[in-house]
Motif scaffolding. Sequence first.
Motif, PDB file in Angstrom:
ATOM      1  N   PRO A   1     -19.267 -49.285   6.900  1.00  0.00           N
ATOM      2  CA  PRO A   1     -19.054 -49.419   8.347  1.00  0.00           C
ATOM      3  C   PRO A   1     -19.779 -50.597   8.983  1.00  0.00           C
ATOM      4  N   TYR A   2     -20.317 -51.516   8.189  1.00  0.00           N
ATOM      5  CA  TYR A   2     -21.225 -52.526   8.729  1.00  0.00           C
ATOM      6  C   TYR A   2     -20.481 -53.629   9.488  1.00  0.00           C
ATOM      7  N   ARG A   3     -21.192 -54.186  10.461  1.00  0.00           N
ATOM      8  CA  ARG A   3     -20.644 -55.312  11.200  1.00  0.00           C
ATOM      9  C   ARG A   3     -20.695 -56.565  10.343  1.00  0.00           C
ATOM     10  N   PRO A   4     -19.757 -57.517  10.559  1.00  0.00           N
ATOM     11  CA  PRO A   4     -19.768 -58.736   9.747  1.00  0.00           C
ATOM     12  C   PRO A   4     -21.031 -59.544   9.983  1.00  0.00           C
ATOM     13  N   GLU A   5     -21.472 -60.207   8.919  1.00  0.00           N
ATOM     14  CA  GLU A   5     -22.671 -61.035   9.020  1.00  0.00           C
ATOM     15  C   GLU A   5     -22.385 -62.256   9.889  1.00  0.00           C
TER      16      GLU A   5
ATOM     17  N   GLY B   1     -42.630 -58.190  11.709  1.00  0.00           N
ATOM     18  CA  GLY B   1     -41.627 -57.209  11.318  1.00  0.00           C
ATOM     19  C   GLY B   1     -40.207 -57.715  11.442  1.00  0.00           C
ATOM     20  N   LEU B   2     -39.974 -58.717  12.310  1.00  0.00           N
ATOM     21  CA  LEU B   2     -38.618 -59.258  12.451  1.00  0.00           C
ATOM     22  C   LEU B   2     -38.167 -59.983  11.190  1.00  0.00           C
ATOM     23  N   VAL B   3     -39.128 -60.407  10.385  1.00  0.00           N
ATOM     24  CA  VAL B   3     -38.806 -61.021   9.101  1.00  0.00           C
ATOM     25  C   VAL B   3     -38.741 -59.973   7.995  1.00  0.00           C
TER      26      VAL B   3
ATOM     27  N   TRP C   1     -33.990 -64.844  13.363  1.00  0.00           N
ATOM     28  CA  TRP C   1     -33.843 -64.017  14.568  1.00  0.00           C
ATOM     29  C   TRP C   1     -32.430 -63.465  14.671  1.00  0.00           C
ATOM     30  N   ARG C   2     -31.452 -64.315  14.354  1.00  0.00           N
ATOM     31  CA  ARG C   2     -30.073 -63.841  14.378  1.00  0.00           C
ATOM     32  C   ARG C   2     -29.838 -62.799  13.290  1.00  0.00           C
ATOM     33  N   ARG C   3     -30.445 -63.010  12.148  1.00  0.00           N
ATOM     34  CA  ARG C   3     -30.315 -62.061  11.044  1.00  0.00           C
ATOM     35  C   ARG C   3     -30.924 -60.719  11.429  1.00  0.00           C
ATOM     36  N   ALA C   4     -32.102 -60.766  12.082  1.00  0.00           N
ATOM     37  CA  ALA C   4     -32.760 -59.527  12.506  1.00  0.00           C
ATOM     38  C   ALA C   4     -31.926 -58.804  13.560  1.00  0.00           C
TER      39      ALA C   4
END
Length: 426
Positions: A80-84, A47-49, A91-94
Amino acid sequence: MDAQAGRRAAGTAARGLAVAAVALAAGIPLLVITVVSLALIPAAGVGLVLAPVALLSVRALADQQRTWAADWTGVEIARPYRPEPAGRSPWRRAAWVLGDPATWRDVLWLLVNIPVGFVLGLVPGACLVYGLEGIAVAPWLARISGYGWGPFWPLADYGISGTAATLVLAALLVLAGLPLAPALLRAHARFSRSLLAPTRDALERRVAHLATTREEAVDASAAELRRIERDLHDGAQARLVALSMNIGLAEELMRRDPETAARLLAEARQASGTALTELRDLVRGIHPPVLAERGLDGGVRALALSLPIPVDVSVELPGRPDAPVESAGYFAVAEALANVVKHSGAARAWVELDHDGRRLRAIVGDDGTGGAAVTPGGGLAGVERRLAAFDGTMAVTSPPGGPTIVTLELPCALSSPRTSPSSGTG
């Protein structure tokens, strides 16, 4: 209501039907996929992917609603999203997607929007379609069957012409649907804004961030003014003072020592050329003429040609950003390329410029030794401060042994479309 207003209201009703269709056709499958992917997170990390993909799809649907709300009703809904984060680790993306509170507000909006969007979008369109159907079908149906149309044909049992009653009621449906369409579309936009817009906490964080970046921008501007004053005082101004003194002395010596006067005039001419060169360099440091004349594309290509190593330049910009953003991007790329020449030991470098519809992105890379980092007081730290004033970000990837890749992003819109993008080698 005139014909133009009727067409405008009918178009708004059609947009409402699009909102209703998307609420069901896209909302239900996305909600199911999101729930399943979240449920699979404990299952060996699958699910993390999958979850970030599903949640970013929900975000894309929410962004589409933001666009519709602004274009169709004038209701602006901020993102309102946080910067990528930098890097492409799954894992960082998730963690970025799952840890953003705005993600879960998107999911809540998706769930509630299925019934709300369907009803608010369908009602005005249904009134128009059902009413127009009644107006078009009632006379033919009455002629064939002796009754009216739809739910109104029993009126004939009370001595009322089913056809006449149907036509009147169908017309009333049409007239009700015309003003309902824009009103309900605005209501849906405001409902979406209540869930998709930044919360008070997010706005407070945003204000604090803007206050910090404003202070840094003011400090940077003050430092730049001091640098300009220092360069003028120590460079062009000093040369111009010496030039004036030499000309004055040459005037005194013109009659009694022509040779010395001629030598002083020659020195004055040389000093004037040097002062003019320094003034030109100073102006280029403030806002390069090539940037004003040829835009970011031409400015970056001119930078590449001035470097002692080959620089590949690839540009895909359908237009030009605003002048302050363009200048910030130019100087950020210039500083990154200067670091390549000074510290990397690279034999080759490259610059890529593109725009994804929301952000200007510049990637500066080299095949040097790597190990670059953002250090306080360093050139890259200055680039980061310059970009922060425009809500921009910088990410540096530089493992030992290289390559070094600096990714710069600036939120902006483009204007003045060009005929075609270009690419090449500087």
